[in-house]
Scaffold this motif. Structure first.
Motif, PDB file in Angstrom:
ATOM      1  N   GLU A   1       0.862  -1.221  -0.067  1.00 28.74           N
ATOM      2  CA  GLU A   1       0.237   0.109  -0.069  1.00 28.74           C
ATOM      3  C   GLU A   1       0.998   1.161   0.119  1.00 28.74           C
ATOM      4  OE1 GLU A   1      -3.264  -2.151   2.905  1.00 28.74           O
ATOM      5  OE2 GLU A   1      -2.727  -0.102   3.390  1.00 28.74           O
TER       6      GLU A   1
ATOM      7  N   SER B   1      -3.048   3.652  -3.147  1.00 26.43           N
ATOM      8  CA  SER B   1      -2.829   2.593  -4.025  1.00 26.43           C
ATOM      9  C   SER B   1      -2.498   1.318  -3.211  1.00 26.43           C
ATOM     10  CB  SER B   1      -1.639   3.010  -4.904  1.00 26.43           C
ATOM     11  OG  SER B   1      -1.937   4.049  -5.941  1.00 26.43           O
ATOM     12  N   CYS B   2      -2.767   0.157  -3.967  1.00 22.85           N
ATOM     13  CA  CYS B   2      -2.729  -1.054  -3.381  1.00 22.85           C
ATOM     14  C   CYS B   2      -2.212  -2.138  -4.425  1.00 22.85           C
ATOM     15  CB  CYS B   2      -3.665  -1.729  -2.462  1.00 22.85           C
ATOM     16  SG  CYS B   2      -3.656  -3.352  -1.910  1.00 22.85           S
ATOM     17  N   ALA B   3      -0.936  -2.672  -4.337  1.00 21.12           N
ATOM     18  CA  ALA B   3      -0.757  -3.439  -5.683  1.00 21.12           C
ATOM     19  C   ALA B   3      -0.321  -4.992  -5.083  1.00 21.12           C
ATOM     20  CB  ALA B   3       0.509  -2.918  -6.149  1.00 21.12           C
TER      21      ALA B   3
ATOM     22  N   ARG C   1      -9.809   0.366 -10.524  1.00 20.25           N
ATOM     23  CA  ARG C   1      -8.844  -0.847 -10.415  1.00 20.25           C
ATOM     24  C   ARG C   1      -8.223  -0.884 -11.848  1.00 20.25           C
ATOM     25  NH1 ARG C   1     -11.948  -6.152  -9.245  1.00 20.25           N
ATOM     26  NH2 ARG C   1      -9.957  -7.179 -10.076  1.00 20.25           N
TER      27      ARG C   1
ATOM     28  N   THR D   1      -3.911  -3.897  -9.277  1.00 17.61           N
ATOM     29  CA  THR D   1      -3.625  -2.547  -8.259  1.00 17.61           C
ATOM     30  C   THR D   1      -5.244  -2.138  -8.349  1.00 17.61           C
ATOM     31  OG1 THR D   1      -1.547  -2.305  -9.093  1.00 17.61           O
ATOM     32  CG2 THR D   1      -2.770  -0.340  -8.153  1.00 17.61           C
TER      33      THR D   1
ATOM     34  N   LYS E   1      -2.191  -4.136 -13.697  1.00 18.42           N
ATOM     35  CA  LYS E   1      -1.254  -4.124 -12.890  1.00 18.42           C
ATOM     36  C   LYS E   1      -1.728  -4.591 -11.534  1.00 18.42           C
ATOM     37  CE  LYS E   1       0.164   0.534 -14.649  1.00 18.42           C
ATOM     38  NZ  LYS E   1       0.297   1.881 -14.173  1.00 18.42           N
TER      39      LYS E   1
ATOM     40  N   TYR F   1      -7.299   1.368  -6.579  1.00 16.22           N
ATOM     41  CA  TYR F   1      -6.812   2.896  -6.037  1.00 16.22           C
ATOM     42  C   TYR F   1      -8.004   3.419  -5.196  1.00 16.22           C
ATOM     43  CZ  TYR F   1      -3.592   2.473  -9.813  1.00 16.22           C
ATOM     44  OH  TYR F   1      -2.440   2.213 -10.619  1.00 16.22           O
TER      45      TYR F   1
END
Length: 123
Positions: free
Chosen positions: A6, A21-23, A71, A77, A75, A79
């Motif tokens: 995060e 963001s979270c990947a 999203r 990810t 990626k 958001y």
């Protein structure tokens, strides 16, 4: 093993904005639902926003009209755009993903949590 990273938390004034963001990384096969939760001191963890693989969204009542979840599937990810922030938004924000991944050659399902990122809104 799947990991969530995060970023984007911080300190802002009332009325300001932040973008979280979270990947997800690892041997991921697919990701279904993704979402953001938050927990303030002395309170239970609550849903902030969620988004399905098809892009449908759901928001907690307290953030409707101010926050936007999105999203990027390429990626892995998710958001969270947070606008018009209020002191009551102060909390640790956690991302959550429901996914399929490879575990020693086996297809496995897991529900994963990020480590949390602090959001503080000053008055």
């Amino acid at each position: 093993q799947v990991q969530l990273v995060e970023s984007g938390g911080g300190l802002v004034q009332t009325g300001g904005s932040l973008r979280l963001s979270c990947a997800a990384s690892g041997r991921i096969i697919s990701i279904n639902g993704m979402g953001w939760y938050r927990q303030a001191p002395g309170k239970q963890r609550e849903l902030v926003a969620s988004i399905t693989s098809a892009g449908s969204t759901n928001y907690g009542d307290s953030v409707k009209g101010r926050f936007t979840i999105s999203r990027d599937n390429s990626k892995n990810t998710v958001y969270l755009q947070m606008n018009s922030l209020l002191p009551d938004d102060t909390a640790v924000y956690y991302c959550n993903v429901d996914l399929l991944f490879y575990n020693r050659g086996y297809r496995s399902r897991d529900n994963c949590w990020g480590p949390g990122t602090q959001v503080t809104v000053s008055s």
